[in-house]
Design an enzyme around this catalytic site. Structure first.
Site, PDB file in Angstrom:
ATOM      1  N   GLU A 135      -3.643  -2.242  10.826  1.00 26.98           N
ATOM      2  CA  GLU A 135      -2.463  -2.410   9.988  1.00 26.98           C
ATOM      3  C   GLU A 135      -1.632  -3.572  10.522  1.00 26.98           C
ATOM      4  OE1 GLU A 135      -1.503   1.407   7.675  1.00 26.98           O
ATOM      5  OE2 GLU A 135      -0.331   1.416   9.508  1.00 26.98           O
TER       6      GLU A 135
ATOM      7  N   HIS B 263       1.317   4.574  14.784  1.00 31.30           N
ATOM      8  CA  HIS B 263       1.754   3.765  13.645  1.00 31.30           C
ATOM      9  C   HIS B 263       2.780   2.747  14.152  1.00 31.30           C
ATOM     10  CE1 HIS B 263       3.580   2.589   9.854  1.00 31.30           C
ATOM     11  NE2 HIS B 263       2.496   3.069   9.256  1.00 31.30           N
TER      12      HIS B 263
ATOM     13  N   ASN C 193      -0.174   7.851   3.490  1.00 34.51           N
ATOM     14  CA  ASN C 193       0.868   8.080   4.507  1.00 34.51           C
ATOM     15  C   ASN C 193       2.204   8.112   3.765  1.00 34.51           C
ATOM     16  OD1 ASN C 193       2.674   8.070   6.598  1.00 34.51           O
ATOM     17  ND2 ASN C 193       2.280   5.945   7.230  1.00 34.51           N
TER      18      ASN C 193
ATOM     19  N   GLU D 134       5.474   1.804  13.026  1.00 38.31           N
ATOM     20  CA  GLU D 134       6.874   2.247  12.951  1.00 38.31           C
ATOM     21  C   GLU D 134       7.229   3.118  14.150  1.00 38.31           C
ATOM     22  OE1 GLU D 134       6.613   3.778   8.961  1.00 38.31           O
ATOM     23  OE2 GLU D 134       6.427   1.724   8.213  1.00 38.31           O
TER      24      GLU D 134
ATOM     25  N   GLY E 236       4.504  -2.413   4.004  1.00 36.52           N
ATOM     26  CA  GLY E 236       5.691  -2.221   3.176  1.00 36.52           C
ATOM     27  C   GLY E 236       6.333  -3.522   2.715  1.00 36.52           C
TER      28      GLY E 236
ATOM     29  N   LYS F  86       5.007   8.776   4.863  1.00 34.44           N
ATOM     30  CA  LYS F  86       6.152   8.448   5.730  1.00 34.44           C
ATOM     31  C   LYS F  86       7.240   9.512   5.522  1.00 34.44           C
ATOM     32  CE  LYS F  86       4.933   3.636   5.297  1.00 34.44           C
ATOM     33  NZ  LYS F  86       5.198   2.328   5.810  1.00 34.44           N
TER      34      LYS F  86
ATOM     35  N   SER G  35       0.230  -2.704   2.525  1.00 32.75           N
ATOM     36  CA  SER G  35       0.412  -3.081   1.118  1.00 32.75           C
ATOM     37  C   SER G  35      -0.884  -3.036   0.319  1.00 32.75           C
ATOM     38  CB  SER G  35       1.077  -4.461   0.998  1.00 32.75           C
ATOM     39  OG  SER G  35       2.361  -4.430   1.593  1.00 32.75           O
TER      40      SER G  35
HETATM   41  C1  PEP Z   1       1.551   2.391   6.233  1.00 33.25           C
HETATM   42  O1  PEP Z   1       2.693   2.735   6.437  1.00 33.25           O
HETATM   43  O2  PEP Z   1       0.647   2.871   6.923  1.00 33.25           O
HETATM   44  C2  PEP Z   1       1.297   1.420   5.173  1.00 33.25           C
HETATM   45  C3  PEP Z   1       0.128   0.846   5.111  1.00 33.25           C
HETATM   46  O3  PEP Z   1       2.320   1.188   4.296  1.00 33.25           O
HETATM   47  P1  PEP Z   1       2.265   0.309   2.954  1.00 33.25           P
HETATM   48  O4  PEP Z   1       0.990   0.649   2.244  1.00 33.25           O
HETATM   49  O5  PEP Z   1       3.480   0.701   2.192  1.00 33.25           O
HETATM   50  O6  PEP Z   1       2.286  -1.125   3.375  1.00 33.25           O
END
Ligand code: PEP
Length: 250
Positions: free
Chosen positions: A167, A96, A11, A98, A173, A13, A211
């Site tokens: 998630e 997601h 992803n 976000e 992040g 982003k 992460s």
């Molecule tokens: C994501 O945005 O779906 C995500 C898992 O981000 P990160 O791996 O940076 O934590």
């Protein structure tokens, strides 16, 4: 049942430039020749055409980061599932955290987006996950079950066609990862919830996101109900992303 191939979805982003994407995708294509897992790149909409060309000749699938719940019409700024299909898009992330957090997306809207995606041949990657406050209040199970229940309610007849991504918001992040045991616990309950709606729950990919990186991927992916990863930051660095792909191919 033969074990299913794992799915590693990047992803990006809101990151990338034409130049950076070119280098990144070429490096991933060159480095993943031995991959024995499925790989997808969920890229910003303006770059779909570029990445569709760059991935040519590889097994990389193309993904979007969102999709409209509407089929077409006066919805300024929205991108329809049909448009995504025209660009060869196989997956669309929906819900997601976000988008839930910054764009006010509700469980019902996420469920509608999943429905429109499925109706147009795009596989929704449905994200669920609790915030830190919710985890600390002991509400993890309640939150993720509520989020998935909304999607099952609207899409029950074809629920085995979705991908789920667990998630935890506190891990996205932040560099903080759920332990393999914490993640497995939630994945198992999501599988059970799917199992109440379909006899095909074992078929559904349940990804972990938050992460995931080159160092922790193998232990997370070794869990019985973790079928892959949704990778943010680490998907922007070819060597890291390739190490995760290698871990998923083991
Ligand atoms: C994501 O945005 O779906 C995500 C898992 O981000 P990160 O791996 O940076 O934590």
């Amino acid at each position: 049942m033969t074990p299913k191939r794992k799915l590693i979805a990047g992803n990006w982003k809101m990151n990338g430039t034409l130049e950076a994407n070119d280098a990144l995708v070429r490096a991933v294509v060159a480095g993943m020749k031995q991959a024995r897992c499925d790989v997808a790149l969920c890229v910003p909409a303006p770059y779909l055409a570029q990445v569709q060309m760059l991935r040519h000749g590889s097994t990389i699938d193309l993904g979007a980061q969102d999709v409209s719940a509407q089929e077409q019409g006066a919805y300024t700024g929205e991108v329809s599932a049909k448009m995504l299909r025209e660009f060869g898009v196989r997956y669309a992330i929906v819900g997601h955290s976000e988008r839930r957090q910054y764009h006010g997306e509700t469980d019902a809207l996420v469920a509608d987006k999943a429905r429109t995606a499925l109706a147009n041949g795009v596989t929704p990657i449905v994200c669920v996950g609790e915030t830190l406050a919710e985890r600390e209040a002991g509400q993890t199970v309640e939150v993720v079950k509520r989020q998935l229940a909304a999607v099952i309610h609207v899409n029950g007849h074809c629920i085995s066609e979705i991908v789920v991504a667990y998630e935890p918001v506190w891990a996205i992040g932040t560099g903080r990862t759920a332990t393999p045991e914490q993640a497995q616990e939630v994945h198992a309950l999501l599988r059970k919830q799917l199992g109440a709606a379909t006899a095909q729950a074992e078929r559904v990919h349940i990804l972990y996101g938050g992460s995931m990186n080159a160092a922790n991927a193998a232990s997370l992916l070794a869990q019985p109900d973790i079928d892959g990863g949704l990778i943010g930051g680490a998907s922007l660095k070819a060597p890291d992303f390739l190490q995760i792909i290698a871990a998923a191919s083991a």
